[in-house]
Design an enzyme around this catalytic site. Structure first.
Site, PDB file in Angstrom:
ATOM      1  N   LYS A  54       0.837  -1.199   0.000  1.00 54.36           N
ATOM      2  CA  LYS A  54       0.000   0.000   0.000  1.00 54.36           C
ATOM      3  C   LYS A  54       0.880   1.260   0.000  1.00 54.36           C
ATOM      4  O   LYS A  54       0.603   2.219  -0.708  1.00 54.36           O
ATOM      5  CB  LYS A  54      -0.943  -0.024   1.217  1.00 54.36           C
ATOM      6  CG  LYS A  54      -2.034  -1.070   1.075  1.00 54.36           C
ATOM      7  CD  LYS A  54      -2.773  -1.385   2.369  1.00 54.36           C
ATOM      8  CE  LYS A  54      -3.729  -2.554   2.136  1.00 54.36           C
ATOM      9  NZ  LYS A  54      -4.394  -3.046   3.347  1.00 54.36           N
ATOM     10  N   GLN A  98      -4.969  -1.876   9.545  1.00 53.40           N
ATOM     11  CA  GLN A  98      -4.693  -3.166   8.901  1.00 53.40           C
ATOM     12  C   GLN A  98      -5.229  -4.308   9.757  1.00 53.40           C
ATOM     13  O   GLN A  98      -4.996  -4.359  10.964  1.00 53.40           O
ATOM     14  CB  GLN A  98      -3.172  -3.306   8.669  1.00 53.40           C
ATOM     15  CG  GLN A  98      -2.775  -4.518   7.853  1.00 53.40           C
ATOM     16  CD  GLN A  98      -3.356  -4.513   6.438  1.00 53.40           C
ATOM     17  OE1 GLN A  98      -3.489  -3.480   5.798  1.00 53.40           O
ATOM     18  NE2 GLN A  98      -3.717  -5.692   5.950  1.00 53.40           N
ATOM     19  N   ASP A 121     -11.665   1.897   3.745  1.00 48.08           N
ATOM     20  CA  ASP A 121     -11.850   0.447   3.692  1.00 48.08           C
ATOM     21  C   ASP A 121     -13.326   0.095   3.527  1.00 48.08           C
ATOM     22  O   ASP A 121     -13.664  -1.048   3.205  1.00 48.08           O
ATOM     23  CB  ASP A 121     -11.363  -0.180   5.005  1.00 48.08           C
ATOM     24  CG  ASP A 121     -10.064  -0.950   4.842  1.00 48.08           C
ATOM     25  OD1 ASP A 121      -9.842  -1.493   3.749  1.00 48.08           O
ATOM     26  OD2 ASP A 121      -9.303  -1.007   5.813  1.00 48.08           O
TER      27      ASP A 121
HETATM   28  N1  GUN Z   1      -6.468  -7.363   5.774  1.00 48.08           N
HETATM   29  C1  GUN Z   1      -6.686  -8.114   4.669  1.00 48.08           C
HETATM   30  N2  GUN Z   1      -7.371  -7.413   3.740  1.00 48.08           N
HETATM   31  C2  GUN Z   1      -7.603  -6.188   4.266  1.00 48.08           C
HETATM   32  C3  GUN Z   1      -8.270  -5.021   3.774  1.00 48.08           C
HETATM   33  O1  GUN Z   1      -8.815  -4.966   2.669  1.00 48.08           O
HETATM   34  N3  GUN Z   1      -8.274  -3.953   4.632  1.00 48.08           N
HETATM   35  C4  GUN Z   1      -7.698  -3.998   5.865  1.00 48.08           C
HETATM   36  N4  GUN Z   1      -7.775  -2.904   6.624  1.00 48.08           N
HETATM   37  N5  GUN Z   1      -7.082  -5.066   6.344  1.00 48.08           N
HETATM   38  C5  GUN Z   1      -7.026  -6.152   5.531  1.00 48.08           C
END
Ligand code: GUN
Length: 285
Positions: A54, A98, A121
């Protein structure tokens, strides 16, 4: 039947160019660059890899990214305080926690403390509620990325029977809402589902996100089904594979996403798309 591989890397690259152009125009017009804040707690190896990806994508597209890393023993109140500060920080358009969070944290309390218009998200109950009521605002990245990937391959899913395997808050549940929105008939299966294979056999499109390497076999599916693999499993030899037994799908599926290089790049791209959307739509002034 020829099985076509859906190239998420290629499509994400194409869509990146569009975002880059928009950022260029913003800069020219002396507008603020979108900012993403990422909070990672604990030592989950996959989470660390995702956050790196990211950060890299933000850099590539010219977004601001700020990352906070904490050990498992950080007090929950400190996280809540940080989120409050970020909620009112006008250089930040998106806040991402996350997942998974270590068990000692109250996930609901933390996720719900993010302002819905910074919830890039799309996990806040407000945003999930909007999606549920057919008025989407900020939408979860992986399901949205999958819908975009299907669109880019000109696959018309309206009226199809979609079977989702896995009912998580991150993928399965929002995926079923996205597919409903697109006019699919949806079946969401999970660990208590009886006779899973019967559901699989009926599916025109299957989306799987359960974290079990090579679980879905070619012999279980209907000829011509579309297979979307969200699984990311790291084997002992370091190789990354999905939840689908990829080789067994040859000449059986009509389309399939590879792992890596299928859904993953679309998720990251969608996160940036959401951050830009939050910036333009909710925080322009
Ligand atoms: N962990 C795995 N996929 C995601 C996601 O799309 N967003 C977040 N915040 N954590 C994750």
């Amino acid at each position: 039947m020829l099985t076509r591989i859906m190239n998420g890397n290629k499509i994400a690259l194409k869509l990146e160019k569009k975002i880059k152009k928009k950022i260029k125009i913003r800069k020219k017009n002396k507008k603020r660059i979108p900012g993403l804040a990422v909070i990672i707690i604990g030592n989950n190896i996959s989470s660390k890899i995702y956050v790196k990806k990211k950060k890299k994508a933000c850099k590539k597209l010219g977004f601001i990214s700020k990352i906070w890393k904490f050990k498992n023993n950080i007090h929950e109140n400190k996280i809540l305080k940080l989120i409050q500060n970020l909620n009112y920080n006008n250089t930040i358009d998106g806040i991402l926690i996350q997942l998974p969070l270590p068990n000692n944290f109250n996930l609901t309390k933390i996720m719900n403390s993010i302002l819905p218009d910074k919830d890039i998200d799309g996990f806040h109950p407000y945003n999930i509620g909007c999606l549920c009521q057919k008025k989407p605002k900020l939408r979860p990245c992986t399901p949205q990325g999958i819908i975009k990937l299907l669109k880019e391959y000109k696959i018309k899913i309206k009226g199809m029977h979609a079977v989702i395997i896995g009912a998580s808050n991150i993928v399965g549940r929002p995926m079923s809402l996205e597919l409903l929105l697109k006019g699919c008939t949806t079946t969401t299966t999970h660990k208590f589902t009886k006779n899973l294979k019967k559901h699989i056999k009926n599916a025109d499109i299957i989306i799987i996100a359960i974290g079990k390497p090579k679980f879905l076999k070619g012999k279980w599916i209907k000829k011509g089904a579309i297979i979307i693999d969200v699984g990311i499993n790291k084997l002992k030899n370091g190789k990354i594979i999905g939840d689908v037994d990829f080789k067994s799908m040859k000449n059986k599926a009509s389309y399939i996403t590879p792992v890596p290089g299928g859904v993953g790049p679309m998720t990251v791209l969608t996160l940036l798309k959401n951050t830009l959307k939050a910036c333009e739509k909710y925080h322009e002034n």
